[in-house]
Motif scaffolding. Structure first.
Motif, PDB file in Angstrom:
ATOM      1  N   LEU A 194      21.711  -4.747 -39.425  1.00 60.89           N
ATOM      2  CA  LEU A 194      20.479  -4.026 -39.022  1.00 60.89           C
ATOM      3  C   LEU A 194      19.932  -4.380 -37.583  1.00 60.89           C
ATOM      4  N   ILE A 251      15.034  -2.918 -34.616  1.00 63.97           N
ATOM      5  CA  ILE A 251      14.026  -2.078 -34.686  1.00 63.97           C
ATOM      6  C   ILE A 251      13.841  -1.739 -36.267  1.00 63.97           C
ATOM      7  N   ILE A 252      15.068  -1.739 -37.039  1.00 62.39           N
ATOM      8  CA  ILE A 252      14.854  -1.506 -38.532  1.00 62.39           C
ATOM      9  C   ILE A 252      14.244  -2.706 -39.111  1.00 62.39           C
ATOM     10  N   GLY A 286      10.558  -2.636 -38.345  1.00 63.28           N
ATOM     11  CA  GLY A 286       9.999  -1.684 -39.559  1.00 63.28           C
ATOM     12  C   GLY A 286       9.977  -2.244 -40.935  1.00 63.28           C
ATOM     13  N   ILE A 287      10.985  -2.776 -41.554  1.00 64.20           N
ATOM     14  CA  ILE A 287      10.943  -3.464 -42.674  1.00 64.20           C
ATOM     15  C   ILE A 287       9.964  -4.765 -42.885  1.00 64.20           C
ATOM     16  N   LEU A 320      13.576   6.064 -33.869  1.00 62.97           N
ATOM     17  CA  LEU A 320      12.687   5.273 -35.137  1.00 62.97           C
ATOM     18  C   LEU A 320      11.807   4.636 -34.487  1.00 62.97           C
ATOM     19  N   ILE A 357      12.871   4.869 -41.961  1.00 68.22           N
ATOM     20  CA  ILE A 357      13.742   3.696 -42.179  1.00 68.22           C
ATOM     21  C   ILE A 357      15.021   3.830 -42.948  1.00 68.22           C
ATOM     22  N   ALA A 384      17.343   6.407 -41.564  1.00 67.84           N
ATOM     23  CA  ALA A 384      18.287   5.846 -40.428  1.00 67.84           C
ATOM     24  C   ALA A 384      19.265   4.725 -41.122  1.00 67.84           C
ATOM     25  N   THR A 385      18.928   4.260 -42.136  1.00 62.67           N
ATOM     26  CA  THR A 385      19.869   3.094 -42.551  1.00 62.67           C
ATOM     27  C   THR A 385      20.569   3.395 -43.646  1.00 62.67           C
TER      28      THR A 385
END
Lengths: 315, 292
Positions: free
Chosen positions: A133, A136-137, A140-141, B227, B263, B266-267
């Motif tokens: 990941l 950026i992801i 977010g998490i 994002l 999220i 996108a994931t």
């Protein structure tokens, strides 16, 4: 005629140098775009380093701008922010090394003790996942997970009896810790692969002999597994020392905010902000160059050490 | 070995490993619950691992967002085109430099390897891309990182390990070196090509910085940057993207639930593909560690 032959023979050393290119013209044609790429996109920017020594003005261009010697570097060191960035880079890097370096080794040792292959595979699959990941992801998490308002971690802390929520990403007290732990969380599984491979290449007869001699499992880990993977550990440690100035640009740029610049602004993020947010090209280039030169020496030095010890290097 | 009993040590080891995995699983469950719960539940949040007052509101808003789809399209484009172009040029360079008889081979190799350790830095590279007129083009996502010296070195090592006789016998049959490369070397090298292609593809899928600095045209932004705008800068990206949303739509625009849903959207492709590709990545890491 003899003199003509002689002349030809005298020419030959210089000619021979280039004869190869004619003989292998097809290979040259294949290499040409590759070399062109490296010249244009790698070496021309290296020439752009002169910006660091000039009073660069966009209107005047690189060659038209005036030389100012080391003035940009002096300016850089005069700002408190550059010193702060150096300090943060080193602190975050060293913390990451202290926690993030042993973590995958421990994980590999633990995984190696698992005797149910299905269980092992599930753990591996899950723990490798965050590596794929982007930051950026991950940001977010993490910002949801660690949110002081509705995050699960603060929910847990509250149920354990803590009154005030912890602003993990927004407070200088907690920010570096959060950065280090989240980096380990993301990378520990993936990092363990290398050590697992090293462990699996250990000669099984060593273990059999140890079992015959009555060695307990902890003893086998202590006296066989760890010594056998020590060369791998040493090399990885030396090589990671070479990257000590890279504290994690992708991670920091996505996790930090102006509230935590004091503890989280590293050299790379500072170079980015000075250059492409404040548009101070000359200062940004100077700081970038400073970092690249020291980084180059560190990598070259550690790589040489690694090569001398084991014959394994990056190249 | 099998007859060893399940000891207290085993219990501790199994538990520690389970804890690590559970933090990851619960993180994703928490996010999923936030994205699927009603706004009131999500705002309260806390130890929420099962969606409550289930609603697909957030997802329908995300799917209505034009920029998510544009981002998907651009990300797919750069992943497919970028990976293939990069793979081709890397293989070309690696093949030529794997030939011991190529003139000044060491010099050309060092010229390339040096770029692994030293670079002009952010601003000189940025100015070059700008001066070449590449800003706001897809080329700016592919060309500046066209060939990685590291990947080239790994591929070169693989080509070197192929038996020289293949090439010699092809030469006798009258094939030129380019034909040999296309018809014999590349098919023989699928393991290394697949490995490097996977690395490149993941890199493109996750890339964001080049888009952030080179692309200002919102129709060329990739998924990661869309994002980033939603979850980090917390802008009204969704406002701009949703044709139907009115201006005075309350500020739940970038609510926790909406961020979480973005999220997930996108994931999901990574979560779906990853379990099947995992073993190839693991193989790949071994290729890389074999003395670069």
């Amino acid at each position: 005629m003899t003199s003509a032959l002689k002349a030809k023979r005298q020419l030959s050393p210089a000619l021979r140098e280039f004869k190869g290119y004619i003989k292998y013209w097809d290979l040259c044609l294949m290499l040409l775009p590759v070399i062109a790429y490296f010249i244009i996109f790698k070496y021309i920017p290296m020439g752009g380093i002169v910006i660091a020594f000039k009073d660069f003005k966009l209107g005047l261009g690189v060659s038209g701008s005036e030389w100012v010697g080391l003035a940009n570097f002096v300016d850089a060191f005069r700002t408190r922010f550059f010193i702060r960035a150096i300090r943060n880079t080193l602190i975050i890097s060293v913390l990451k090394l202290c926690v993030g370096f042993p973590a995958p080794i421990i994980l590999a040792l633990l995984l190696n003790e698992v005797r149910h292959s299905g269980y092992k595979r599930v753990i591996q699959t899950i723990s490798y996942l965050p590596h794929f990941l982007s930051w950026i992801i991950m940001a977010g998490i993490l910002s949801q997970l660690l949110s002081p308002n509705n995050g699960a971690v603060n929910g847990l802390l509250k149920s354990l009896g803590r009154k005030d929520p912890v602003p993990f990403l927004l407070d200088n007290t907690y920010f570096r810790g959060t950065v280090v732990i989240s980096d380990v969380w993301k990378g520990v599984g993936w990092g363990s692969i290398l050590y697992l491979a090293a462990i699996s290449s250990i000669d099984p007869t060593l273990y059999e002999a140890a079992i015959c001699d009555g060695a307990t499992r902890p003893q086998r880990v202590r006296y066989i597994t760890i010594p056998c993977i020590l060369p791998t550990i040493t090399i990885m440690l030396i090589l990671s020392l070479g990257g000590i100035l890279d504290a994690g640009f992708d991670q920091l740029l996505n996790l930090y905010s102006s509230a935590v610049y004091e503890t989280g602004d590293i050299i790379d993020t500072y170079v980015y902000r000075v250059g492409l947010v404040d548009w101070n090209y000359k200062l940004s280039t100077a700081i970038g160059l400073f970092k690249n030169v020291i980084g180059f020496m560190l990598v070259a030095g550690t790589n040489a050490v690694a090569k001398a010890i084991s014959g394994i290097g990056i190249w | 070995m099998r007859k060893e009993r399940f000891t207290l040590g085993d219990v501790i080891i199994y538990t520690l490993l389970a804890l690590l995995s559970l933090t990851i699983v619960f993180a994703f469950l928490h996010l999923l619950s936030i994205s699927l719960s009603s706004n009131a539940v999500a705002t309260k949040g806390g130890l929420l691992f099962v969606p409550r007052e289930v609603t697909f509101d957030n997802y329908s808003r995300v799917f209505k967002n034009r920029y998510i789809w544009i981002g998907y399209k651009n990300t797919l484009f750069r992943t497919i085109v970028g990976t293939s172009v990069q793979l081709m040029f890397t293989a070309l360079g690696a093949y030529v430099l794997s030939k011991k008889y190529f003139p000044h081979r060491t010099f050309w190799t060092l010229l390339i390897v040096f770029t692994m350790f030293f670079s002009g830095g952010l601003i000189p590279t940025f100015l070059l891309v700008k001066n070449l007129g590449l800003t706001n083009t897809y080329a700016s996502m592919i060309l500046p990182g066209l060939i990685s010296a590291y990947n080239l070195t790994i591929m070169r090592n693989f080509f070197q390990s192929l038996p020289e006789e293949i090439e010699e016998s092809c030469m006798i049959d009258g094939a030129g070196r380019m034909r040999i490369f296309w018809q014999f070397i590349l098919p023989l090298s699928t393991p290394i090509l697949a490995t490097v292609a996977l690395w490149l593809a993941v890199g493109h899928w996750n890339a964001w910085f080049d888009v952030l600095i080179y692309i200002s045209d919102s129709d060329k932004r990739t998924l990661q940057v869309v994002l980033r705008n939603i979850i980090i800068t917390g802008t009204k990206e969704l406002d701009l993207g949703t044709a139907s949303s009115s201006v005075n739509d309350e500020p739940q625009i970038s609510s926790a639930g909406l961020k979480a849903a973005s999220i997930y959207v996108a994931t999901i492709p990574i979560l779906c593909v990853y379990p099947f590709l995992q073993k190839y990545f693991v193989k790949g890491i071994m290729v890389g560690s074999l003395k670069g």
